[in-house]
Design an enzyme around this catalytic site. Sequence first.
Site, PDB file in Angstrom:
ATOM      1  N   SER A 182       0.821  -1.211   0.000  1.00  0.00           N
ATOM      2  CA  SER A 182       0.000   0.000   0.000  1.00  0.00           C
ATOM      3  C   SER A 182       0.856   1.263   0.000  1.00  0.00           C
ATOM      4  CB  SER A 182      -0.951  -0.041   1.200  1.00  0.00           C
ATOM      5  OG  SER A 182      -1.912   0.968   1.127  1.00  0.00           O
ATOM      6  N   ASP A 331      -1.223   1.078  -3.916  1.00  0.00           N
ATOM      7  CA  ASP A 331      -2.190   0.131  -4.481  1.00  0.00           C
ATOM      8  C   ASP A 331      -3.515   0.792  -4.814  1.00  0.00           C
ATOM      9  OD1 ASP A 331      -2.978   0.500  -1.826  1.00  0.00           O
ATOM     10  OD2 ASP A 331      -3.741  -1.535  -1.622  1.00  0.00           O
ATOM     11  N   ASP A 333      -5.950   2.191  -3.184  1.00  0.00           N
ATOM     12  CA  ASP A 333      -7.198   2.078  -2.432  1.00  0.00           C
ATOM     13  C   ASP A 333      -7.479   3.367  -1.665  1.00  0.00           C
ATOM     14  OD1 ASP A 333      -5.269   1.832  -0.457  1.00  0.00           O
ATOM     15  OD2 ASP A 333      -6.116   0.028   0.446  1.00  0.00           O
TER      16      ASP A 333
END
Length: 538
Positions: A182, A331, A333
């Site tokens: 992430s 990533d 998100d």
Amino acid sequence: MKLCDKIIHLRTSKGMSQEALAEKLSVSRQAVSKWEMGQAQPQIDNILQLCTLFSVSASELLHDEIEITKPSQQAKNKYFGTDGFRGEANLILTSMHAYKVGRFLGWYFKNELSGCKNAAYRPRIVIGKDTRRSSYMLEYSIVAGITASGADAYMLHVITTPGVSYVTRTEEFDCGIMITASHNPYHDNGIKLINKFGEKLDDKVVSLIEAYIDGNTEALGLTTADLPLAQREKIGCIVDFVSGRNRYVGYLISLASNSYKKLRIGLDCANGASWTIAKSVFNALGAQTTVIGDEPNGLNVNSDCGSTKIQRLCELVKKEHLDVGFAFDGDADRCFAVDEAGNVIDGDKIMYILANRLRSKGMLSGNAVVATVMSNSGFFRALKKQGIDTVQTKVGDRFVYEAMQNSDYSLGGEQSGHIILKKYATTGDGILTAIMLTEEMCDKKSAISKLCQEVFLYPQYTLNLKVKNKAAVTSDKAVISALEDAKAIVGDCGRILLRESGTEPLIRIMTEAPSEKECTELAEGIGRVIKERGHCID
């Protein structure tokens, strides 16, 4: 028989699906799933509904059961935290760990979850990754493990975490895997596990994975030292599934109702998973895009770019006179926005904009937004002024999503820019968030700055300390005393939170006070005590 087993028995004896039972009880399908996995207990009113529905007495249903209203708690896992298995590649998270994760999942979905006795049954597991150099190593290790256990591995290659979630759910895979750390630096990596509904994999299965990693095959009900290896034609196949990635891109484009031809939009892709997807989506919608953080080399993900280092995008928006900018993490998100003047619009302001948007369309279920305790007091006050309620959870998107599922809320998120729009996705999706913000700009014919101008955020400061043992810090009496002293100083004019990171060996101290100076002094005062007590890693 335990309550979870009784519910399964009663439901299946009536030929009823989880979805059908959930509809009759007016709860989410995920709530029923958690009851049957033993991860949560029904509330009293649900118990009474079950008794009526299946014509059993409460004593029959609850015999040997206790604490039926106790909320579920996440088990303390050895390897997997709140957002997967994460750590420095080949130091904390090795290729052997990845291989064992693949071995277990390939075996589990063939022999346990499916309950299928057909020897020809082949589980299907889909895998995506971000742009870190170690992602390729971990990807091939996982794929080797999956196929060695007799399951088929579908490779999406570089894609966002929400992209894997979408493909897993819509293409009916048994499981999804995302290789990413992430927002962490490139030398870290991680493994996120996704169930067939596009949600985080259940803790029960994660605990079994950990048992296998540690060589505890007895916990899996096996008498052998390892899982059986597939042989001959039973060895799994590897499938190039780039078409799944294209379907996700098409889905994002389909969500927009407006043309963005008149908009000049800046994108910072953090040299991560969104580096081609975000530009493709916004270009397809007609926007004039200026992109940075789109030159990944395996070593530069999140390096001086992305949602955690947003200053470059702020400068780009001002210099190029762009209408808006969006920054994602490794990533994708998460999403932060930048207004036309180069000011940052964080997750709190984004949730405020989207809450007003959903309410105006009659789509804000429960008239409430789910946020964590890290959200700014100014955010809560602004929503209250608009007549919108808020629900607070612990830090972590899994807790936000669980609260949304339990009460069927449509919007939730974190100050960090992890926003969940349940109508469209089962996880945070940075590109989806950016699309919805752009849609609101178009619908209202307004600059994004005006859409959140009613939100006054109080100064906040977060101090991150790398420590040897997070639990030892939070239980240290001297640290607790320093925390209470600081809270007494700030009184009703702010907040102070001390918490353990769920993904890194960090203690986070968040302070909120009338001035930035006070925020910094209060946090660093607590930090000094933690250092003096010998908890920190130099």
